[in-house]
Write a protein that holds these residues in place. Sequence first.
Motif, short mmCIF file in Angstrom:
data_model
loop_
_atom_site.label_atom_id
_atom_site.label_comp_id
_atom_site.label_asym_id
_atom_site.label_seq_id
_atom_site.Cartn_x
_atom_site.Cartn_y
_atom_site.Cartn_z
N PHE A 70 2.21 17.54 34.68
CA PHE A 70 1.96 16.15 34.35
C PHE A 70 2.68 15.68 33.09
N PHE A 71 3.72 16.38 32.66
CA PHE A 71 4.58 15.86 31.60
C PHE A 71 5.45 14.79 32.25
N CYS A 72 5.49 13.61 31.70
CA CYS A 72 6.23 12.51 32.31
C CYS A 72 7.68 12.44 31.81
N GLN A 73 8.03 13.28 30.85
CA GLN A 73 9.38 13.29 30.31
C GLN A 73 9.89 14.72 30.25
N LYS A 74 11.19 14.87 30.22
CA LYS A 74 11.77 16.20 30.08
C LYS A 74 11.67 16.65 28.62
N VAL A 75 11.46 17.96 28.41
CA VAL A 75 11.27 18.50 27.07
C VAL A 75 12.06 19.79 26.90
N ASP A 76 12.25 20.18 25.65
CA ASP A 76 12.77 21.49 25.30
C ASP A 76 11.62 22.30 24.73
N ILE A 77 11.54 23.57 25.08
CA ILE A 77 10.47 24.43 24.61
C ILE A 77 11.08 25.64 23.89
N ILE A 78 10.53 25.94 22.71
CA ILE A 78 10.98 27.06 21.91
C ILE A 78 9.81 28.01 21.71
N VAL A 79 9.99 29.27 22.04
CA VAL A 79 8.95 30.29 21.88
C VAL A 79 9.38 31.18 20.71
N THR A 80 8.48 31.34 19.71
CA THR A 80 8.80 32.15 18.54
C THR A 80 7.71 33.17 18.26
N ASP A 81 8.03 34.13 17.39
CA ASP A 81 7.03 35.09 16.95
C ASP A 81 6.39 34.58 15.65
N LYS A 82 5.61 35.44 14.96
CA LYS A 82 4.91 35.00 13.74
C LYS A 82 5.85 34.59 12.62
N GLU A 83 7.03 35.17 12.57
CA GLU A 83 8.00 34.85 11.52
C GLU A 83 8.96 33.74 11.93
N ASN A 84 8.69 33.08 13.05
CA ASN A 84 9.51 32.00 13.60
C ASN A 84 10.90 32.46 14.02
N ASN A 85 11.03 33.71 14.44
CA ASN A 85 12.26 34.17 15.08
C ASN A 85 12.19 33.75 16.54
N ILE A 86 13.24 33.14 17.03
CA ILE A 86 13.23 32.58 18.38
C ILE A 86 13.31 33.69 19.42
N LEU A 87 12.33 33.72 20.32
CA LEU A 87 12.31 34.69 21.41
C LEU A 87 12.91 34.12 22.69
N ALA A 88 12.68 32.83 22.93
CA ALA A 88 13.20 32.19 24.15
C ALA A 88 13.31 30.68 23.93
#
Length: 112
Positions: free
Chosen positions: A50-68
Motif C-alpha cells: 500500500f505504498f502509493c509512491q516508489k521508494v529507496d530502502i537502505i538496510v544498515t547495521d548498528k554502526e550504520n554500515n550499509i548491508l543492502a
Amino acid sequence: MKKYIALNKEKIEIKTLTKFKDRFKSFRFYLKDIDHGLCFPKKKMLNTYFFCQKVDIIVTDKENNILAIYHDLKTEKFIRPRLKAYYIYVLKKDKALNLKEKDKLRIVTKDS
C-alpha cells in the motif's frame, strides 16, 4: 533532536518511528510528495504494501554500515530479513543512487 542523512551536498530529514501505529502507517496511502525519510530501528525486514509512491530502502547495521540497498521499489514488495540488520531507512525514490553496499551512512543530528 532532529536527525539528517547527509548525501552529497544534500541533507534529508529523518523521522524515527518507534510506536506501533507510526511504524504501521509509515508511507502507506501517502499521496503527497515525500519530503523526508523514515527510520525503523530494531527492524530486520519490511514490506511496501500500500505504498502509493516508489521508494529507496537502505538496510544498515548498528554502526550504520550499509548491508543492502533497494532502489526504485514499488508497492507489494517484501524485503527479506538480514541477520545483522538493525536500522531500515526509507527514502524518496532516487535519493540513494550514489550509495553502495559496505559504505557508511552519514547521520547528522541537530538540536532544535
